[in-house]
Design a protein around this motif. Structure first.
Motif, PDB file in Angstrom:
ATOM      1  N   HIS A  53       0.809  -1.479  -0.207  1.00 47.29           N
ATOM      2  CA  HIS A  53      -0.219  -0.118   0.087  1.00 47.29           C
ATOM      3  C   HIS A  53       0.919   1.193   0.038  1.00 47.29           C
ATOM      4  O   HIS A  53       0.320   2.455   0.344  1.00 47.29           O
ATOM      5  N   GLY A  54       2.144   1.222  -0.046  1.00 47.29           N
ATOM      6  CA  GLY A  54       3.048   2.472  -0.426  1.00 47.29           C
ATOM      7  C   GLY A  54       3.435   3.021   1.051  1.00 47.29           C
ATOM      8  O   GLY A  54       3.976   4.079   1.253  1.00 47.29           O
ATOM      9  N   GLN A  55       3.211   2.263   1.932  1.00 47.38           N
ATOM     10  CA  GLN A  55       3.409   2.836   3.397  1.00 47.38           C
ATOM     11  C   GLN A  55       4.663   2.337   4.311  1.00 47.38           C
ATOM     12  O   GLN A  55       5.148   2.925   5.097  1.00 47.38           O
ATOM     13  N   CYS A  56       5.343   1.245   3.654  1.00 50.25           N
ATOM     14  CA  CYS A  56       6.484   0.592   4.222  1.00 50.25           C
ATOM     15  C   CYS A  56       7.976   1.051   3.545  1.00 50.25           C
ATOM     16  O   CYS A  56       8.814   1.048   4.356  1.00 50.25           O
ATOM     17  N   GLY A  57       7.902   1.128   2.582  1.00 47.09           N
ATOM     18  CA  GLY A  57       9.040   1.240   1.670  1.00 47.09           C
ATOM     19  C   GLY A  57      10.027   0.102   1.340  1.00 47.09           C
ATOM     20  O   GLY A  57      10.885   0.157   0.793  1.00 47.09           O
ATOM     21  N   ALA A  58       9.512  -1.160   1.891  1.00 44.88           N
ATOM     22  CA  ALA A  58      10.018  -2.386   1.603  1.00 44.88           C
ATOM     23  C   ALA A  58      10.336  -2.671   0.127  1.00 44.88           C
ATOM     24  O   ALA A  58      11.359  -3.305  -0.303  1.00 44.88           O
ATOM     25  N   CYS A  59       9.590  -1.864  -0.746  1.00 39.64           N
ATOM     26  CA  CYS A  59       9.491  -2.306  -2.285  1.00 39.64           C
ATOM     27  C   CYS A  59      10.326  -1.196  -2.956  1.00 39.64           C
ATOM     28  O   CYS A  59      10.117  -1.132  -4.240  1.00 39.64           O
ATOM     29  N   THR A  60      11.075  -0.478  -2.204  1.00 39.14           N
ATOM     30  CA  THR A  60      11.606   0.836  -2.980  1.00 39.14           C
ATOM     31  C   THR A  60      12.492   0.290  -3.824  1.00 39.14           C
ATOM     32  O   THR A  60      13.470  -0.442  -3.824  1.00 39.14           O
ATOM     33  N   VAL A  61      12.540   0.932  -5.314  1.00 40.18           N
ATOM     34  CA  VAL A  61      13.508   0.643  -6.222  1.00 40.18           C
ATOM     35  C   VAL A  61      13.975   2.336  -6.495  1.00 40.18           C
ATOM     36  O   VAL A  61      13.373   3.235  -6.225  1.00 40.18           O
ATOM     37  N   ILE A  62      14.736   2.199  -7.538  1.00 41.28           N
ATOM     38  CA  ILE A  62      15.327   3.601  -8.114  1.00 41.28           C
ATOM     39  C   ILE A  62      14.878   3.546  -9.639  1.00 41.28           C
ATOM     40  O   ILE A  62      15.308   2.688 -10.513  1.00 41.28           O
ATOM     41  N   VAL A  63      13.943   4.480  -9.981  1.00 36.39           N
ATOM     42  CA  VAL A  63      13.473   4.877 -11.271  1.00 36.39           C
ATOM     43  C   VAL A  63      14.120   6.218 -11.982  1.00 36.39           C
ATOM     44  O   VAL A  63      13.924   6.942 -11.267  1.00 36.39           O
ATOM     45  N   ASP A  64      14.850   6.007 -12.927  1.00 31.73           N
ATOM     46  CA  ASP A  64      15.499   7.169 -13.516  1.00 31.73           C
ATOM     47  C   ASP A  64      16.234   8.014 -12.465  1.00 31.73           C
ATOM     48  O   ASP A  64      16.107   9.261 -12.588  1.00 31.73           O
ATOM     49  N   GLY A  65      16.819   7.387 -11.609  1.00 30.64           N
ATOM     50  CA  GLY A  65      17.599   8.008 -10.533  1.00 30.64           C
ATOM     51  C   GLY A  65      16.925   8.380  -9.454  1.00 30.64           C
ATOM     52  O   GLY A  65      17.394   8.924  -8.373  1.00 30.64           O
ATOM     53  N   ARG A  66      15.576   8.251  -9.328  1.00 31.72           N
ATOM     54  CA  ARG A  66      14.691   8.687  -8.021  1.00 31.72           C
ATOM     55  C   ARG A  66      14.186   7.541  -7.258  1.00 31.72           C
ATOM     56  O   ARG A  66      13.542   6.593  -8.100  1.00 31.72           O
ATOM     57  N   ARG A  67      14.048   7.493  -6.247  1.00 29.81           N
ATOM     58  CA  ARG A  67      13.444   6.396  -5.500  1.00 29.81           C
ATOM     59  C   ARG A  67      11.706   6.345  -5.515  1.00 29.81           C
ATOM     60  O   ARG A  67      11.305   7.471  -5.624  1.00 29.81           O
ATOM     61  N   MET A  68      11.260   5.019  -5.543  1.00 29.74           N
ATOM     62  CA  MET A  68       9.804   5.214  -5.644  1.00 29.74           C
ATOM     63  C   MET A  68       9.346   3.778  -5.028  1.00 29.74           C
ATOM     64  O   MET A  68      10.296   2.682  -5.055  1.00 29.74           O
ATOM     65  N   ASN A  69       8.290   3.939  -4.551  1.00 33.32           N
ATOM     66  CA  ASN A  69       7.534   2.568  -4.073  1.00 33.32           C
ATOM     67  C   ASN A  69       7.126   1.851  -5.331  1.00 33.32           C
ATOM     68  O   ASN A  69       5.840   2.245  -5.861  1.00 33.32           O
ATOM     69  N   SER A  70       7.850   0.681  -5.446  1.00 36.20           N
ATOM     70  CA  SER A  70       7.222  -0.299  -6.878  1.00 36.20           C
ATOM     71  C   SER A  70       5.939  -0.678  -6.401  1.00 36.20           C
ATOM     72  O   SER A  70       5.222  -0.929  -7.620  1.00 36.20           O
ATOM     73  N   CYS A  71       5.193  -0.851  -5.354  1.00 34.97           N
ATOM     74  CA  CYS A  71       3.825  -1.120  -5.232  1.00 34.97           C
ATOM     75  C   CYS A  71       2.834  -0.546  -5.714  1.00 34.97           C
ATOM     76  O   CYS A  71       1.605  -0.966  -5.979  1.00 34.97           O
ATOM     77  N   LEU A  72       3.174   0.717  -5.790  1.00 34.03           N
ATOM     78  CA  LEU A  72       2.183   1.749  -6.234  1.00 34.03           C
ATOM     79  C   LEU A  72       2.331   2.335  -7.789  1.00 34.03           C
ATOM     80  O   LEU A  72       1.640   3.279  -8.093  1.00 34.03           O
ATOM     81  N   SER A  73       3.136   1.660  -8.421  1.00 26.55           N
ATOM     82  CA  SER A  73       3.520   1.937  -9.820  1.00 26.55           C
ATOM     83  C   SER A  73       2.823   0.871 -10.527  1.00 26.55           C
ATOM     84  O   SER A  73       3.208  -0.348 -10.508  1.00 26.55           O
ATOM     85  N   LEU A  74       2.268   1.126 -11.862  1.00 26.34           N
ATOM     86  CA  LEU A  74       2.074   0.054 -12.543  1.00 26.34           C
ATOM     87  C   LEU A  74       3.319   0.089 -13.602  1.00 26.34           C
ATOM     88  O   LEU A  74       3.722   0.554 -14.287  1.00 26.34           O
ATOM     89  N   ALA A  75       3.617  -1.468 -13.787  1.00 26.12           N
ATOM     90  CA  ALA A  75       4.596  -1.782 -14.737  1.00 26.12           C
ATOM     91  C   ALA A  75       4.773  -1.034 -16.330  1.00 26.12           C
ATOM     92  O   ALA A  75       5.800  -0.378 -16.560  1.00 26.12           O
ATOM     93  N   GLN A  76       3.406  -1.015 -16.764  1.00 25.58           N
ATOM     94  CA  GLN A  76       3.275  -0.435 -18.040  1.00 25.58           C
ATOM     95  C   GLN A  76       3.883   1.315 -18.196  1.00 25.58           C
ATOM     96  O   GLN A  76       4.273   1.580 -19.381  1.00 25.58           O
ATOM     97  N   LEU A  77       3.625   1.867 -17.151  1.00 26.52           N
ATOM     98  CA  LEU A  77       3.917   3.072 -17.026  1.00 26.52           C
ATOM     99  C   LEU A  77       5.523   3.510 -17.065  1.00 26.52           C
ATOM    100  O   LEU A  77       5.855   4.784 -17.212  1.00 26.52           O
ATOM    101  N   HIS A  78       6.168   2.266 -17.032  1.00 28.50           N
ATOM    102  CA  HIS A  78       7.708   2.598 -17.031  1.00 28.50           C
ATOM    103  C   HIS A  78       8.503   2.402 -18.336  1.00 28.50           C
ATOM    104  O   HIS A  78       9.694   2.052 -18.416  1.00 28.50           O
ATOM    105  N   HIS A  79       7.540   2.389 -19.604  1.00 23.78           N
ATOM    106  CA  HIS A  79       8.276   2.262 -20.893  1.00 23.78           C
ATOM    107  C   HIS A  79       9.533   3.131 -21.069  1.00 23.78           C
ATOM    108  O   HIS A  79       9.326   4.393 -20.873  1.00 23.78           O
ATOM    109  N   GLY A  80      10.552   2.725 -21.382  1.00 24.05           N
ATOM    110  CA  GLY A  80      11.759   3.535 -21.500  1.00 24.05           C
ATOM    111  C   GLY A  80      12.665   3.850 -20.424  1.00 24.05           C
ATOM    112  O   GLY A  80      13.418   4.298 -20.340  1.00 24.05           O
ATOM    113  N   ASP A  81      12.032   3.481 -19.077  1.00 21.98           N
ATOM    114  CA  ASP A  81      12.697   4.167 -17.854  1.00 21.98           C
ATOM    115  C   ASP A  81      13.782   2.828 -17.599  1.00 21.98           C
ATOM    116  O   ASP A  81      13.868   2.084 -18.142  1.00 21.98           O
ATOM    117  N   SER A  82      14.864   3.607 -16.918  1.00 23.97           N
ATOM    118  CA  SER A  82      15.766   2.886 -16.108  1.00 23.97           C
ATOM    119  C   SER A  82      15.630   2.490 -14.709  1.00 23.97           C
ATOM    120  O   SER A  82      15.342   3.307 -13.990  1.00 23.97           O
TER     121      SER A  82
END
Length: 174
Positions: free
Chosen positions: A40-69
Protein backbone atom coordinates in the motif's frame (compact mmCIF):
# COMPACT_ATOMS: atom_id res chain seq x y z
CA UNK A 1 6.65 -3.48 -27.75
CA UNK A 2 6.93 -1.64 -24.45
CA UNK A 3 10.25 -2.18 -22.65
CA UNK A 4 12.14 -0.97 -19.60
CA UNK A 5 15.81 -1.29 -18.74
CA UNK A 6 16.17 -3.17 -15.45
CA UNK A 7 19.63 -3.35 -13.91
CA UNK A 8 21.18 -2.60 -17.29
CA UNK A 9 19.15 -5.09 -19.36
CA UNK A 10 16.09 -4.31 -21.50
CA UNK A 11 12.99 -6.35 -20.72
CA UNK A 12 9.52 -6.35 -22.32
CA UNK A 13 6.91 -4.94 -20.01
CA UNK A 14 3.92 -7.14 -19.13
CA UNK A 15 0.90 -6.95 -21.40
CA UNK A 16 -1.50 -6.76 -18.43
CA UNK A 17 -1.94 -3.04 -17.69
CA UNK A 18 -2.92 -3.85 -14.08
CA UNK A 19 0.43 -5.49 -13.19
CA UNK A 20 2.41 -3.51 -10.65
CA UNK A 21 6.07 -2.75 -11.07
CA UNK A 22 6.74 -4.71 -7.88
CA UNK A 23 5.02 -7.89 -9.08
CA UNK A 24 6.64 -7.64 -12.51
CA UNK A 25 10.13 -7.34 -10.97
CA UNK A 26 9.62 -10.15 -8.45
CA UNK A 27 7.48 -12.63 -10.36
CA UNK A 28 8.29 -12.09 -14.03
CA UNK A 29 11.94 -11.04 -13.83
CA UNK A 30 12.84 -13.21 -10.82
CA UNK A 31 14.31 -10.31 -8.84
CA UNK A 32 13.18 -11.21 -5.31
CA UNK A 33 15.31 -8.58 -3.55
CA UNK A 34 12.52 -6.04 -3.93
CA UNK A 35 10.18 -6.99 -1.09
CA UNK A 36 6.42 -6.87 -0.84
CA UNK A 37 5.66 -5.45 2.56
CA UNK A 38 2.39 -3.62 3.01
CA UNK A 39 1.49 -3.45 -0.72
CA UNK A 40 0.00 0.00 0.00
CA UNK A 41 3.04 2.31 -0.26
CA UNK A 42 3.36 2.75 3.49
CA UNK A 43 6.47 0.75 4.43
CA UNK A 44 9.09 1.28 1.70
CA UNK A 45 10.18 -2.38 1.51
CA UNK A 46 9.51 -2.28 -2.24
CA UNK A 47 11.65 0.81 -2.91
CA UNK A 48 13.50 0.78 -6.24
CA UNK A 49 15.28 3.53 -8.17
CA UNK A 50 13.60 4.68 -11.39
CA UNK A 51 15.54 7.11 -13.57
CA UNK A 52 17.63 8.04 -10.54
CA UNK A 53 14.71 8.67 -8.18
CA UNK A 54 13.39 6.35 -5.50
CA UNK A 55 9.84 5.10 -5.62
CA UNK A 56 7.56 2.52 -4.06
CA UNK A 57 7.21 -0.11 -6.76
CA UNK A 58 3.95 -1.42 -5.28
CA UNK A 59 2.22 1.85 -6.17
CA UNK A 60 3.23 2.00 -9.80
CA UNK A 61 1.97 0.06 -12.79
CA UNK A 62 4.72 -1.64 -14.79
CA UNK A 63 3.45 -0.40 -18.16
CA UNK A 64 4.00 3.20 -17.06
CA UNK A 65 7.76 2.58 -17.13
CA UNK A 66 8.28 2.24 -20.88
CA UNK A 67 11.78 3.54 -21.61
CA UNK A 68 12.69 3.96 -17.94
CA UNK A 69 15.87 2.79 -16.27
CA UNK A 70 15.03 0.79 -13.16
CA UNK A 71 17.57 -0.21 -10.53
CA UNK A 72 16.87 -2.86 -7.90
CA UNK A 73 18.97 -4.05 -4.97
CA UNK A 74 20.37 -6.80 -7.19
CA UNK A 75 22.33 -4.21 -9.18
CA UNK A 76 23.73 -2.38 -6.17
CA UNK A 77 25.86 -5.25 -4.91
CA UNK A 78 26.03 -8.95 -4.26
CA UNK A 79 27.05 -11.26 -1.42
CA UNK A 80 30.56 -11.58 -2.86
CA UNK A 81 30.90 -7.91 -3.85
CA UNK A 82 29.08 -5.58 -1.47
CA UNK A 83 28.65 -1.92 -2.33
CA UNK A 84 29.97 0.75 0.03
CA UNK A 85 26.42 1.25 1.35
CA UNK A 86 25.93 -2.46 1.96
CA UNK A 87 29.28 -2.70 3.77
CA UNK A 88 28.29 0.21 6.02
CA UNK A 89 24.94 -1.44 6.80
CA UNK A 90 26.80 -4.61 7.81
CA UNK A 91 29.42 -2.72 9.83
CA UNK A 92 26.79 -0.75 11.76
CA UNK A 93 24.24 -3.58 12.00
CA UNK A 94 21.78 -1.49 9.97
CA UNK A 95 19.43 -4.42 9.74
CA UNK A 96 17.98 -7.01 12.06
CA UNK A 97 15.70 -9.42 10.23
CA UNK A 98 16.82 -7.89 6.91
CA UNK A 99 13.40 -7.76 5.27
CA UNK A 100 13.39 -3.99 4.84
CA UNK A 101 17.11 -3.75 4.02
CA UNK A 102 16.88 -3.86 0.18
CA UNK A 103 14.39 -0.98 0.21
CA UNK A 104 16.45 0.89 2.80
CA UNK A 105 19.61 0.58 0.69
CA UNK A 106 17.85 1.63 -2.54
CA UNK A 107 16.39 4.60 -0.69
CA UNK A 108 19.78 5.47 0.81
CA UNK A 109 21.45 5.37 -2.60
CA UNK A 110 18.85 7.74 -4.05
CA UNK A 111 19.09 9.92 -0.92
CA UNK A 112 22.79 10.45 -1.60
CA UNK A 113 21.96 11.71 -5.10
CA UNK A 114 19.25 14.01 -3.72
CA UNK A 115 21.77 15.52 -1.31
CA UNK A 116 24.31 15.98 -4.11
CA UNK A 117 21.61 17.67 -6.19
CA UNK A 118 20.88 20.05 -3.28
CA UNK A 119 17.27 18.98 -2.72
CA UNK A 120 15.71 20.38 0.43
CA UNK A 121 13.57 18.27 2.77
CA UNK A 122 10.78 18.98 5.25
CA UNK A 123 13.36 19.69 7.98
CA UNK A 124 15.61 21.95 5.88
CA UNK A 125 15.82 25.38 7.48
CA UNK A 126 15.98 27.21 4.17
CA UNK A 127 14.82 25.57 0.95
CA UNK A 128 16.85 28.02 -1.13
CA UNK A 129 20.20 26.65 0.12
CA UNK A 130 21.68 23.18 -0.05
CA UNK A 131 20.88 21.41 3.24
CA UNK A 132 23.59 20.25 5.63
CA UNK A 133 23.79 16.52 6.22
CA UNK A 134 22.64 16.06 9.81
CA UNK A 135 21.07 13.17 11.71
CA UNK A 136 17.74 15.02 11.58
CA UNK A 137 18.06 15.49 7.80
CA UNK A 138 18.92 11.81 7.26
CA UNK A 139 16.06 10.62 9.49
CA UNK A 140 13.59 12.77 7.56
CA UNK A 141 14.86 11.55 4.20
CA UNK A 142 14.67 7.90 5.27
CA UNK A 143 11.27 8.26 6.96
CA UNK A 144 9.48 6.55 4.05
CA UNK A 145 11.27 3.28 4.85
CA UNK A 146 10.04 1.50 7.95
CA UNK A 147 12.07 -1.01 9.95
CA UNK A 148 9.90 -3.14 12.19
CA UNK A 149 12.98 -4.26 14.13
CA UNK A 150 13.89 -0.66 14.98
CA UNK A 151 17.42 -0.47 13.51
CA UNK A 152 16.97 3.23 12.71
CA UNK A 153 19.96 4.55 14.67
CA UNK A 154 22.18 1.92 13.05
CA UNK A 155 20.91 2.84 9.58
CA UNK A 156 21.67 6.51 10.26
CA UNK A 157 25.16 5.54 11.51
CA UNK A 158 25.74 3.60 8.27
CA UNK A 159 24.64 6.58 6.20
CA UNK A 160 26.82 8.93 8.23
CA UNK A 161 29.83 6.70 7.57
CA UNK A 162 29.22 6.65 3.83
CA UNK A 163 28.55 10.40 3.73
CA UNK A 164 31.36 11.38 6.17
CA UNK A 165 33.53 12.90 3.46
CA UNK A 166 30.65 14.61 1.70
CA UNK A 167 31.24 18.39 1.78
CA UNK A 168 27.76 19.04 3.23
CA UNK A 169 28.24 16.72 6.21
CA UNK A 170 28.53 18.41 9.60
CA UNK A 171 32.14 18.07 10.66
CA UNK A 172 33.36 16.98 7.20
CA UNK A 173 36.72 18.34 6.18
CA UNK A 174 36.29 21.06 3.58
Amino acid sequence: MLTACVNGTDHPLPSDPRRTLLDWLRDDLALPGTKKGCDHGQCGACTVIVDGRRMNSCLSLAQLHHGDSIETIESIGSADKLSVLQKAFVTHDGFQCGYCTPGQICSAKALMQELSDGWASAVSDDITVTPAITKEELRERMSGNLCRCGAYSNIIAALEEVLADHPLHEGASA
